[in-house]
Scaffold this motif. Sequence first.
Motif, PDB file in Angstrom:
ATOM      1  N   THR A  78      -7.648  -0.686  -0.111  1.00  0.00           N
ATOM      2  CA  THR A  78      -8.735  -1.321   0.639  1.00  0.00           C
ATOM      3  C   THR A  78      -8.919  -2.771   0.229  1.00  0.00           C
ATOM      4  O   THR A  78      -9.126  -3.649   1.072  1.00  0.00           O
ATOM      5  CB  THR A  78     -10.049  -0.548   0.429  1.00  0.00           C
ATOM      6  N   SER A  89      -4.386   3.489  -5.406  1.00  0.00           N
ATOM      7  CA  SER A  89      -5.515   4.312  -5.000  1.00  0.00           C
ATOM      8  C   SER A  89      -6.022   3.807  -3.652  1.00  0.00           C
ATOM      9  O   SER A  89      -5.670   2.705  -3.197  1.00  0.00           O
ATOM     10  CB  SER A  89      -6.645   4.207  -6.026  1.00  0.00           C
ATOM     11  N   HIS A  90      -6.883   4.596  -3.019  1.00  0.00           N
ATOM     12  CA  HIS A  90      -7.488   4.187  -1.755  1.00  0.00           C
ATOM     13  C   HIS A  90      -8.271   2.893  -1.941  1.00  0.00           C
ATOM     14  O   HIS A  90      -8.210   1.979  -1.109  1.00  0.00           O
ATOM     15  CB  HIS A  90      -8.399   5.310  -1.242  1.00  0.00           C
ATOM     16  N   THR A 105       0.809  -1.217   0.000  1.00  0.00           N
ATOM     17  CA  THR A 105       0.000   0.000   0.000  1.00  0.00           C
ATOM     18  C   THR A 105       0.845   1.270   0.000  1.00  0.00           C
ATOM     19  O   THR A 105       0.320   2.370  -0.208  1.00  0.00           O
ATOM     20  CB  THR A 105      -0.955   0.019   1.213  1.00  0.00           C
TER      21      THR A 105
END
Length: 277
Positions: free
Chosen positions: A222, A217-218, A212
């Motif tokens: 996730t 991207s977020h 991460t």
Amino acid sequence: MSSEVRPTIQDGVATLTLANPGRRNAMDLDLAAKVVAVLDEVVADENVRAVVLTGEPPSFCAGGDLTELQDADHERLRSIYSGFLAVARCPLPTIAAVNGAAVGAGLNLALACDVLLAGPTARFDVRFLQLGLHPGGGFTWMIERALGGQGARAMTLFGDVLDATEAERTGLVWRRYDSDDALLTAARELAERAASVPRSLLETTKATMRLTAGPLSHDQATEIEVRAQAVSARTSHFQERLASLRRRLSERPAVEAGRHAGEPPQPHRSAGARPGS
């Protein structure tokens, strides 16, 4: 005397002390090979869950052996890099207890750890360009992530040297301490916190953090986390912790238990008041 890496294992923490007598713990081929070998042994020990790396006083690591760098080809350079690359690739949490000068390859070694702590005589000196040598071992990648662009350029291009106070101020180290004894005590205490966690959970979480930290991207981060978290939620360690928490909450008054379980306190209503009034 030859170089050595002295391991001490206690309470799940392996403390590795670099010792290259007469060379201020310089990272020569011999010491690099011993770092790799000892770290392999430590990682293979299932009882070890965190690693502290430090140097035999008065230095942490005075850099690479310049005589070994003369006429070095790709393979020799990779051999010199092998010590701190082994630390960088370690699947367990690692702490650098920097108790003196960390120069060139020695700074690489410190940066390869997950967390840096500094003693009163810690000094962080890039020195590659001042020696007429291009940085190596992934230094530019590590220092950029540690300090950001301006800090990386100040140290690398302009030769800015940081003492323990400046290293803490700039964020190069997490904390500094007023004595080497306090430094090592703090490093071990911090490592013991990690060592209290199941090893498989530590390894998975560290691997996830590496993924991460990249250009994700977020949503992508996730997705990586949801899989690993689902696995950890089914482990006996998590189930035991959850059961312990529930037992503690059941012993408290009902209102207090509800608050700690995440329920918001209910507003007071006078008798006969309607919902929403």
